[in-house]
Design a protein around this motif. Structure first.
Motif, mmCIF file in Angstrom:
data_model
loop_
_atom_site.group_PDB
_atom_site.id
_atom_site.type_symbol
_atom_site.label_atom_id
_atom_site.label_comp_id
_atom_site.label_asym_id
_atom_site.label_seq_id
_atom_site.Cartn_x
_atom_site.Cartn_y
_atom_site.Cartn_z
ATOM 1 N N ARG A 36 0.782 -1.232 0.015
ATOM 2 C CA ARG A 36 -0.004 -0.138 -0.012
ATOM 3 C C ARG A 36 0.751 1.349 0.083
ATOM 4 O O ARG A 36 0.459 2.212 0.496
ATOM 5 C CB ARG A 36 -0.996 -0.146 1.217
ATOM 6 N N GLU A 37 1.966 0.904 -0.549
ATOM 7 C CA GLU A 37 2.834 2.196 -0.648
ATOM 8 C C GLU A 37 2.401 3.609 -1.324
ATOM 9 O O GLU A 37 1.495 3.170 -2.540
ATOM 10 C CB GLU A 37 4.268 2.305 -0.942
ATOM 11 N N TYR A 38 2.504 4.772 -1.013
ATOM 12 C CA TYR A 38 1.759 5.885 -1.603
ATOM 13 C C TYR A 38 2.801 6.277 -2.943
ATOM 14 O O TYR A 38 2.221 6.724 -3.869
ATOM 15 C CB TYR A 38 2.091 7.118 -0.415
ATOM 16 N N ASN A 39 4.149 5.967 -3.020
ATOM 17 C CA ASN A 39 4.909 6.395 -3.945
ATOM 18 C C ASN A 39 5.062 5.275 -4.937
ATOM 19 O O ASN A 39 5.636 4.520 -4.664
ATOM 20 C CB ASN A 39 6.343 6.736 -3.603
ATOM 21 N N ARG A 40 3.822 4.973 -5.762
ATOM 22 C CA ARG A 40 3.902 3.818 -6.570
ATOM 23 C C ARG A 40 4.528 3.676 -7.734
ATOM 24 O O ARG A 40 4.083 4.655 -8.630
ATOM 25 C CB ARG A 40 2.322 3.310 -6.788
ATOM 26 N N TYR A 41 5.360 2.949 -7.943
ATOM 27 C CA TYR A 41 6.042 2.959 -9.279
ATOM 28 C C TYR A 41 5.779 1.390 -9.923
ATOM 29 O O TYR A 41 6.434 0.481 -9.411
ATOM 30 C CB TYR A 41 7.477 3.231 -9.249
ATOM 31 N N SER A 42 4.684 1.459 -10.653
ATOM 32 C CA SER A 42 4.177 0.075 -10.778
ATOM 33 C C SER A 42 4.923 -1.011 -11.555
ATOM 34 O O SER A 42 5.139 -2.184 -11.160
ATOM 35 C CB SER A 42 2.669 -0.054 -11.386
ATOM 36 N N LYS A 43 5.583 -0.437 -12.714
ATOM 37 C CA LYS A 43 6.676 -1.256 -13.256
ATOM 38 C C LYS A 43 7.573 -2.064 -12.311
ATOM 39 O O LYS A 43 7.800 -3.241 -12.455
ATOM 40 C CB LYS A 43 7.842 -0.530 -14.232
ATOM 41 N N ALA B 296 23.956 16.930 -2.792
ATOM 42 C CA ALA B 296 23.965 15.696 -1.888
ATOM 43 C C ALA B 296 22.434 16.037 -1.121
ATOM 44 O O ALA B 296 21.930 15.212 -0.692
ATOM 45 C CB ALA B 296 25.156 15.777 -1.051
ATOM 46 N N LEU B 297 22.648 17.240 -0.519
ATOM 47 C CA LEU B 297 21.250 17.489 0.337
ATOM 48 C C LEU B 297 19.971 17.522 -0.348
ATOM 49 O O LEU B 297 19.191 16.818 -0.053
ATOM 50 C CB LEU B 297 21.462 19.224 0.609
ATOM 51 N N GLY B 298 20.034 18.012 -1.870
ATOM 52 C CA GLY B 298 18.913 17.667 -2.700
ATOM 53 C C GLY B 298 18.565 16.121 -2.785
ATOM 54 O O GLY B 298 17.383 15.792 -2.646
ATOM 55 N N ILE B 299 19.565 15.202 -3.037
ATOM 56 C CA ILE B 299 19.248 13.781 -2.833
ATOM 57 C C ILE B 299 18.664 13.223 -1.589
ATOM 58 O O ILE B 299 17.762 12.552 -1.510
ATOM 59 C CB ILE B 299 20.717 13.139 -3.335
ATOM 60 N N ILE B 300 19.300 13.781 -0.511
ATOM 61 C CA ILE B 300 18.582 13.378 0.690
ATOM 62 C C ILE B 300 17.102 13.877 0.697
ATOM 63 O O ILE B 300 16.145 13.283 1.321
ATOM 64 C CB ILE B 300 19.528 14.019 2.013
ATOM 65 N N GLY B 301 17.189 15.270 0.408
ATOM 66 C CA GLY B 301 15.668 15.693 0.554
ATOM 67 C C GLY B 301 14.704 15.052 -0.176
ATOM 68 O O GLY B 301 13.630 14.789 0.227
ATOM 69 N N GLU B 302 15.035 14.680 -1.306
ATOM 70 C CA GLU B 302 14.193 13.704 -2.237
ATOM 71 C C GLU B 302 13.568 12.441 -1.325
ATOM 72 O O GLU B 302 12.543 12.235 -1.416
ATOM 73 C CB GLU B 302 14.868 13.362 -3.571
ATOM 74 N N LEU C 190 5.865 11.736 2.877
ATOM 75 C CA LEU C 190 4.651 11.430 2.262
ATOM 76 C C LEU C 190 4.040 10.031 2.667
ATOM 77 O O LEU C 190 2.672 9.799 2.942
ATOM 78 C CB LEU C 190 4.536 11.408 0.502
ATOM 79 N N GLU C 191 5.060 9.389 2.753
ATOM 80 C CA GLU C 191 4.532 7.709 3.191
ATOM 81 C C GLU C 191 4.176 7.782 4.746
ATOM 82 O O GLU C 191 3.080 6.986 4.937
ATOM 83 C CB GLU C 191 5.823 6.741 2.929
ATOM 84 N N THR C 192 4.530 8.518 5.541
ATOM 85 C CA THR C 192 4.308 8.467 6.811
ATOM 86 C C THR C 192 3.203 9.022 7.036
ATOM 87 O O THR C 192 2.490 8.759 8.318
ATOM 88 C CB THR C 192 5.519 9.095 7.843
ATOM 89 N N LYS C 193 2.456 9.703 6.182
ATOM 90 C CA LYS C 193 1.197 10.454 6.463
ATOM 91 C C LYS C 193 0.103 9.454 6.423
ATOM 92 O O LYS C 193 -1.155 9.726 6.880
ATOM 93 C CB LYS C 193 0.924 11.530 5.401
ATOM 94 N N HIS C 194 0.315 8.294 5.654
ATOM 95 C CA HIS C 194 -0.959 7.442 5.369
ATOM 96 C C HIS C 194 -2.060 8.046 4.934
ATOM 97 O O HIS C 194 -2.965 7.645 5.258
ATOM 98 C CB HIS C 194 -0.903 6.525 6.572
ATOM 99 N N ARG C 195 -1.739 8.743 3.997
ATOM 100 C CA ARG C 195 -2.967 9.318 3.180
ATOM 101 C C ARG C 195 -3.617 8.182 2.236
ATOM 102 O O ARG C 195 -2.951 7.350 1.849
ATOM 103 C CB ARG C 195 -2.656 10.357 2.260
ATOM 104 N N PRO C 196 -4.836 8.167 1.916
ATOM 105 C CA PRO C 196 -5.497 7.087 1.062
ATOM 106 C C PRO C 196 -4.593 7.337 -0.106
ATOM 107 O O PRO C 196 -4.517 8.503 -0.721
ATOM 108 C CB PRO C 196 -6.974 7.567 1.083
ATOM 109 N N ILE C 197 -4.782 6.357 -1.007
ATOM 110 C CA ILE C 197 -4.140 6.591 -2.223
ATOM 111 C C ILE C 197 -4.881 6.948 -3.514
ATOM 112 O O ILE C 197 -4.452 7.623 -4.475
ATOM 113 C CB ILE C 197 -3.342 5.011 -2.713
ATOM 114 N N TYR C 198 -6.308 6.792 -3.073
ATOM 115 C CA TYR C 198 -7.094 7.383 -4.019
ATOM 116 C C TYR C 198 -8.593 7.571 -3.411
ATOM 117 O O TYR C 198 -8.718 6.927 -2.295
ATOM 118 C CB TYR C 198 -7.539 6.351 -5.345
#
Ligand code: UDP
Ligand code: MG
Length: 314
Positions: free
Chosen positions: A176-183, A283-289, A296-304
């Protein structure tokens, strides 16, 4: 008992494509009606045109048509998840609404999964005709890169057109992850996959929803979701620069002791400061990403969020 195949179709502003799509798949379903039943699960991903109306019309003439309509546009990945959640079939196929995924392949796909030798039949296109060459070039680069960075194998040219067993579908919807990359998700769950190849087909109607920029962001999402190599790269870069600085300090101390301390070298100092500053920001940007994704995952918002289904009376 005849088995049931669910056809899951994410639709975003696909009003002109829906009728030809339904006609084509319906034809195949009739040819296969001796061996297997079909149901359609259309997922209206917050379309702004008459997509929902079109789907409801199909529902009126065909009981096998079911649908889920979102409260807004949640993106194709969310739409596929909703379709998989909602599908009842023993086998589930995911297909684009624009007929770029030829329904004529369905009988062959079904033959491969029904024997039990395969859990999934996936398709990949072997050419990218009708696509801007620059886009094909970047797409190829992306697959090279992500396959180097991630343990999970991503197949170049793989479409989201596939037929899966119930077992595999259940594995996918359990994530149920929020950041879904289906491939990546498809390949993460494993199972035995058979690949079918076909030549790229142009859209039947409407136009693509992917701008170059959207694809770029999608590519970054994919890398972040299935690889932590960028973080390692940032750390390695930092280490290399530390070593470099250490060597330079020794060189400067020795030079000063031997030859005194003539002032000079300001331009080179500025260059070094700028470069190191730039690399730190990168490097900060990468960590930030990664942090942003975690956030976003920790908020556990509904995916749809569903606004309407075929069960609601209007
Ligand atoms: N789609 C969706 N939500 C979106 C964008 C696209 O459900 O936000 C659907 C779209 O209706 C189509 C499929 O995803 O059925 C693939 O989209 P498209 O044909 O634009 O992508 P392409 O085939 O050009 O990669
Ligand atoms: Mg398409």
């Amino acid at each position: 008992m005849k088995k049931l195949i669910s056809i899951v179709v994410p639709c975003y502003n696909e009003e002109p494509a829906l009728k030809p799509f339904y006609a084509a798949v319906n034809k195949v379903s009739q040819e296969m009606s001796d061996v297997v039943d079909f149901e359609f699960v259309f997922v209206d991903d917050g379309s702004r045109d008459g997509t929902l109306r079109e789907i409801e019309q199909l529902r009126k003439t065909d009981e096998r048509v079911r649908f889920v309509s979102f409260s807004r546009n949640f993106g194709k990945e969310a739409a596929i998840l909703a379709g998989l959640d909602y599908a009842k079939g023993d086998y589930v196929a995911t297909m684009d609404a624009d007929l770029q995924d030829p329904p004529e392949l369905l009988p062959a796909m079904y033959d491969a999964v029904k024997t039990g030798d395969y859990d999934c039949v996936a398709t990949r296109r072997v050419n990218r005709d009708g696509e801007p060459p620059i886009r094909s070039f970047f797409a190829r680069m992306f697959y090279r890169l992500i396959n180097k960075m991630s343990k999970i194998e991503m197949v170049d040219g793989a479409r989201d057109y596939r037929l899966m067993t119930r077992q595999m579908v259940d594995a996918i919807i359990s994530m149920r992850e929020y950041n879904r990359y289906s491939k990546g998700l498809f390949s993460f769950v494993g199972f035995k996959t058979k690949w079918i190849e076909y030549k790229n087909v142009q859209r039947v109607a409407g136009e693509t929803h992917w701008s170059f920029w959207k694809l770029f962001v999608y590519a970054i999402d994919g890398i972040c979701a299935f690889s932590t190599v960028p973080l390692v790269m940032a750390a390695v870069l930092g280490l290399v620069f530390c070593l470099l600085a250490f060597v330079m300090v020794i060189v400067i101390v020795v030079k000063t002791l031997l030859y005194g301390d003539p002032v000079g070298g300001w331009p080179s100092t500025i260059c070094v400061i700028l470069m190191v500053g730039g690399i730190q920001l990168l490097a900060l940007g990468i960590i930030g990403e990664y942090l942003a994704k975690t956030y976003l995952e920790t908020k556990h918002r509904p995916i749809y969020i569903i606004r309407r289904t075929e069960k609601d009376k209007n």
